[in-house]
Design an enzyme around this catalytic site. Structure first.
Site, PDB file in Angstrom:
ATOM      1  N   PHE A  17      56.357  46.251  25.837  1.00  0.00           N
ATOM      2  CA  PHE A  17      56.599  47.071  27.027  1.00  0.00           C
ATOM      3  C   PHE A  17      57.362  46.318  28.113  1.00  0.00           C
ATOM      4  O   PHE A  17      57.449  46.788  29.244  1.00  0.00           O
ATOM      5  CB  PHE A  17      55.259  47.572  27.583  1.00  0.00           C
ATOM      6  CG  PHE A  17      54.383  48.198  26.530  1.00  0.00           C
ATOM      7  CD1 PHE A  17      54.658  49.476  26.060  1.00  0.00           C
ATOM      8  CD2 PHE A  17      53.319  47.503  25.990  1.00  0.00           C
ATOM      9  CE1 PHE A  17      53.865  50.064  25.080  1.00  0.00           C
ATOM     10  CE2 PHE A  17      52.517  48.067  25.007  1.00  0.00           C
ATOM     11  CZ  PHE A  17      52.783  49.351  24.555  1.00  0.00           C
ATOM     12  N   ASP A  21      45.552  35.530  23.827  1.00  0.00           N
ATOM     13  CA  ASP A  21      45.376  36.954  23.547  1.00  0.00           C
ATOM     14  C   ASP A  21      44.384  37.085  22.388  1.00  0.00           C
ATOM     15  O   ASP A  21      44.500  36.363  21.393  1.00  0.00           O
ATOM     16  CB  ASP A  21      46.715  37.596  23.161  1.00  0.00           C
ATOM     17  CG  ASP A  21      46.708  39.114  23.280  1.00  0.00           C
ATOM     18  OD1 ASP A  21      45.732  39.732  22.813  1.00  0.00           O
ATOM     19  OD2 ASP A  21      47.672  39.684  23.818  1.00  0.00           O
ATOM     20  N   GLY A  38      44.111  44.275  21.500  1.00  0.00           N
ATOM     21  CA  GLY A  38      44.705  45.263  22.389  1.00  0.00           C
ATOM     22  C   GLY A  38      43.891  45.551  23.630  1.00  0.00           C
ATOM     23  O   GLY A  38      42.677  45.314  23.676  1.00  0.00           O
ATOM     24  N   SER A  94      40.432  35.963  27.413  1.00  0.00           N
ATOM     25  CA  SER A  94      40.863  35.094  28.512  1.00  0.00           C
ATOM     26  C   SER A  94      39.735  34.196  29.023  1.00  0.00           C
ATOM     27  O   SER A  94      39.922  32.999  29.238  1.00  0.00           O
ATOM     28  CB  SER A  94      41.406  35.967  29.651  1.00  0.00           C
ATOM     29  OG  SER A  94      41.677  35.209  30.794  1.00  0.00           O
ATOM     30  N   HIS A 107      44.171  45.483  31.688  1.00  0.00           N
ATOM     31  CA  HIS A 107      44.431  46.111  32.979  1.00  0.00           C
ATOM     32  C   HIS A 107      43.206  46.792  33.578  1.00  0.00           C
ATOM     33  O   HIS A 107      43.331  47.570  34.527  1.00  0.00           O
ATOM     34  CB  HIS A 107      45.581  47.123  32.848  1.00  0.00           C
ATOM     35  CG  HIS A 107      46.928  46.469  32.764  1.00  0.00           C
ATOM     36  ND1 HIS A 107      47.088  45.130  32.541  1.00  0.00           N
ATOM     37  CD2 HIS A 107      48.187  46.972  32.879  1.00  0.00           C
ATOM     38  CE1 HIS A 107      48.380  44.835  32.509  1.00  0.00           C
ATOM     39  NE2 HIS A 107      49.069  45.939  32.723  1.00  0.00           N
ATOM     40  N   HIS A 148      52.593  40.850  35.980  1.00  0.00           N
ATOM     41  CA  HIS A 148      53.320  42.022  35.486  1.00  0.00           C
ATOM     42  C   HIS A 148      52.563  43.313  35.801  1.00  0.00           C
ATOM     43  O   HIS A 148      51.358  43.311  35.994  1.00  0.00           O
ATOM     44  CB  HIS A 148      53.514  41.907  33.972  1.00  0.00           C
ATOM     45  CG  HIS A 148      54.510  42.865  33.414  1.00  0.00           C
ATOM     46  ND1 HIS A 148      54.317  43.551  32.226  1.00  0.00           N
ATOM     47  CD2 HIS A 148      55.725  43.278  33.878  1.00  0.00           C
ATOM     48  CE1 HIS A 148      55.364  44.309  31.972  1.00  0.00           C
ATOM     49  NE2 HIS A 148      56.234  44.168  32.970  1.00  0.00           N
TER      50      HIS A 148
END
Length: 210
Positions: free
Chosen positions: A17, A71, A75, A124, A144, A169
Site C-alpha cells: 500500500f 513483523d 497481518g 512489535s 493501526h 506512515h
C-alpha cells in the site's frame, strides 16, 4: 544517488500500500540520514510483503548498515478475511487468516537484500526486547489499532539517536481520510519535545530526533 530503473520496476511488482511518492521519500530520507551515521542500525515496524523494506533497504545497503524488519506477518486487523484489505493470495489455510511471510522472503531475495535485511518474525512488543541499541532511522507502519500504534511508538521511538529520523506512515489529520492511531502517535511525538517535523509527503511524516 537515486533508485535505479531496475529497482523501481521491481518495486512495482510487490504487493503493498506504499504510494510511489512516499516510497521514494523513504529512500531519499533514509539515504540522507544514514550517510551521516555510517553503519547505523535502521528499523522498520510493519513490512507486509516488503515494498517499503526494499525502498529503505536500498538506502541502507548504500550506507553499509543493516535494516531490521519487524513483523509477525499475520497481518493487521484490516488484512484479515472479510475485511477491506484482505488479499486472497495471502490466505493461510492452516490458520484461517493470512500470512505475508513467504511473499516477504521472496521479495527480499528478489531485491538481493538478504545480506542487508534482518527479518524479526515477532510482534512489535516482543521484538523490542531483543533488538538492542539505538537507531539512525525508524519507520513505523505496523498495526493501526490504538494499542498496537502506542506500542510501536513508546517501545521504539525513544531509541532513535540524536539527529536520527522517525518516519510514520498513514498519518491522516482528517478522520474521513483514514484511521486515527498513526495520527495520534504522530501528535505524541511532536508534543514530546524530542522530535521536530522536517518533511511531509502525502500521509508520510518525517521527524528528526533533537
Amino acid at each position: 544517488m537515486s533508485l535505479t530503473d531496475d529497482a523501481l520496476t521491481y518495486i512495482e511488482t510487490i504487493k503493498g500500500f506504499m504510494d510511489p511518492d512516499e516510497g521514494r521519500a523513504l529512500y531519499d530520507m533514509a539515504l540522507d540520514v544514514l550517510s551521516g551515521f555510517p553503519q547505523a542500525l535502521s528499523v522498520e515496524i510493519g513490512s507486509y510483503c516488503g515494498k517499503s523494506t526494499v525502498y529503505i533497504g536500498e538506502a541502507v545497503r548504500q550506507c553499509g548498515g543493516l535494516l531490521v524488519s519487524v513483523d509477525h506477518h499475520y497481518g493487521s486487523e484490516e488484512n484479515q478475511p472479510g475485511e477491506a484489505y484482505f488479499d486472497p493470495d495471502l490466505a493461510d489455510p492452516e490458520t484461517g487468516g493470512m500470512s505475508s511471510l513467504a511473499l516477504f522472503r521472496r521479495t527480499i531475495r528478489g531485491a538481493n537484500l538478504e545480506d542487508v535485511v534482518v527479518p524479526v518474525i515477532a510482534p512489535s512488543r516482543m521484538a523490542s526486547r531483543v533488538v538492542r541499541g539505538d537507531f539512525g532511522f525508524l519507520f513505523i507502519d505496523g498495526g493501526h489499532s490504538m494499542p498496537a500504534a502506542l506500542d510501536d511508538y513508546r517501545l521504539w521511538a525513544t531509541r532513535v539517536m540524536t539527529g536520527g529520523v522517525l518516519a510514520i506512515h498513514d498519518v491522516f489529520p482528517n478522520p474521513e481520510d483514514g484511521g486515527r492511531p498513526p495520527y495520534e502517535i504522530y501528535k505524541l511525538a511532536l508534543a514530546s519535545g524530542f522530535f521536530e517535523e522536517i518533511k511531509v509527503v502525502k500521509s508520510l511524516r518525517f521527524l528528526r530526533r533533537l
